[in-house]
Design an enzyme around this catalytic site. Structure first.
Site, short mmCIF file in Angstrom:
data_model
loop_
_atom_site.label_atom_id
_atom_site.label_comp_id
_atom_site.label_asym_id
_atom_site.label_seq_id
_atom_site.Cartn_x
_atom_site.Cartn_y
_atom_site.Cartn_z
N ASP A 85 11.91 7.89 -3.53
CA ASP A 85 11.51 9.28 -3.27
C ASP A 85 12.42 10.26 -4.00
O ASP A 85 12.01 11.38 -4.33
CB ASP A 85 11.60 9.57 -1.77
CG ASP A 85 10.25 9.52 -1.09
OD1 ASP A 85 9.33 8.88 -1.63
OD2 ASP A 85 10.13 10.11 0.00
N ARG A 105 7.85 1.82 -1.61
CA ARG A 105 8.42 3.15 -1.49
C ARG A 105 9.76 3.03 -0.76
O ARG A 105 9.83 2.48 0.34
CB ARG A 105 7.49 4.08 -0.71
CG ARG A 105 8.07 5.48 -0.54
CD ARG A 105 7.28 6.31 0.45
NE ARG A 105 7.87 7.62 0.63
CZ ARG A 105 7.56 8.45 1.64
NH1 ARG A 105 6.65 8.09 2.53
NH2 ARG A 105 8.14 9.62 1.73
N GLU A 154 0.24 8.86 -3.56
CA GLU A 154 1.52 8.20 -3.77
C GLU A 154 1.34 6.71 -4.07
O GLU A 154 2.11 6.13 -4.84
CB GLU A 154 2.41 8.40 -2.54
CG GLU A 154 2.83 9.86 -2.35
CD GLU A 154 3.48 10.11 -1.02
OE1 GLU A 154 4.72 10.14 -0.97
OE2 GLU A 154 2.75 10.27 -0.01
N GLY A 178 -1.19 16.47 4.31
CA GLY A 178 -2.22 16.65 5.34
C GLY A 178 -2.53 18.09 5.66
O GLY A 178 -3.70 18.48 5.78
#
Length: 335
Positions: free
Chosen positions: A88, A31, A321, A268
């Site tokens: 991203d 990432r 992800e 979250g």
């Protein structure tokens, strides 16, 4: 530190499998937060790519350097395996110019890459794809709300990102754990003039000491919710600010897309806060959203939150992800 981390990784593979010697990895997916305008899709990493990532550090000084350290360590540990960068920013490559262009001098855009890039793209792509699966078609208008310590909203129309809340950096947009989100750009100038605060102090404060932490002293939404329930006025006010900003973005994105078929909560907070989901969805009746309060309260993992009569389907979808990175890495290396 990196050598110790890879020692732990090797030990985990040795204990749990697979046997890396007999079944080596197909690729290592990384990432990377910021790809600028140069990386718009999954990219196999080589020395030239690493050099370009170094050049992009000014766009993401808090994130890209750490990403590069991890990549170099992994490439040293797995030298014979393809390494793939998953950005991203890449999912937001489909933003139209009207969405990514800031009203600043064109020289800033052309010489300094000043524009909206958007972040959390890997999460938004995974979650919006999962919502399309749940709805049973891909030609839908979705607002994905990725809510964690970092928060962002994304308008996904027919599978493509058309608007997103984070901007040139992850500081813009929603109220976050320690980031302020949307802010009058004159405020830092005002503080610099009246208090003498330096640019570095303003940068640190807006990124590290604002958001929920600035409003309440803590950046954990669970603690804020507990304090609000106990009668803490500052905590209750902070939840109002967070909720207001979310409602505003959902409404704006519905207008941008011309319709709204689904809303998805992830991250979250999005996955674990029935309180915030209820506050947001309960305020969107003007868009035809009808909340199933029992389903929302009972939601554990993936689930439908809206009532049968709701014109807009609302879901909680745990993001993945890692799976999205793995899929894109494998697709790139061709196995």
């Amino acid at each position: 530190m990196t050598s110790a981390a890879f020692a732990e990784l090797d030990a985990a593979f040795a204990e749990h499998g697979p046997d890396l010697a007999a079944d080596p990895p197909v690729a290592v997916g990384h990432r990377v937060v910021h790809g600028g305008t140069r990386f718009r899709e999954a990219t196999r990493i080589d020395d030239e790519v690493l050099a370009t990532l170094e050049e992009l550090t000014p766009l993401a000084p808090l994130h890209n350097p750490a990403n590069i350290v991890g990549i170099r360590a992994a490439m040293a540990h797995f030298p014979d395996i393809p390494h793939v960068a998953i950005f991203d920013t890449a999912f937001h490559r489909t933003l139209p110019p009207a969405a990514y262009t800031y009203a600043v001098p064109r020289e800033w855009q052309e010489r300094y890459d000043v524009r909206r890039y958007g972040f959390h793209g890997t999460s938004h792509e995974y979650v919006s794809g999962r919502v399309a699966d749940l709805v049973g078609r891909s030609d839908i208008a979705i607002v994905v709300l990725h809510l964690g310590n970092g928060c962002s909203a994304c308008a996904v129309l027919d599978g493509q990102s058309v608007e997103t809340s984070m901007g040139m950096t992850p500081l813009e947009g929603l109220v976050m754990g320690t980031r302020c989100g949307d802010l009058d750009p004159a405020i830092p100038f005002h503080l610099a003039r009246t208090t003498g605060m330096a640019a570095a102090d303003l940068d640190r404060t807006l990124n590290k000491d604002s958001g929920l932490k600035g409003l309440t002293g803590v950046n954990d939404f669970r603690t804020v919710a507990e304090r609000a329930e106990a009668g803490d006025a500052a905590a209750a006010a902070a939840i109002d600010v967070v909720t207001h900003r979310l409602i505003k973005y959902v409404g704006a994105y519905a207008a941008v897309m011309g319709r709204l078929d689904a809303i998805a909560f992830t991250g979250g907070i999005g996955e674990h806060s029935p309180l915030l989901r209820a506050r947001v969805l309960g305020s969107l009746g003007v868009l035809g959203v009808v909340l199933d309060e029992s389903a929302n309260a009972a939601a554990r993992g993936e689930g439908l939150l809206s009532a049968p009569q709701s014109r807009v389907a609302a879901y909680v979808v745990p993001t993945n992800e890692e799976l999205q990175i793995a899929r894109e890495s494998v697709a790139l290396v061709g196995r």
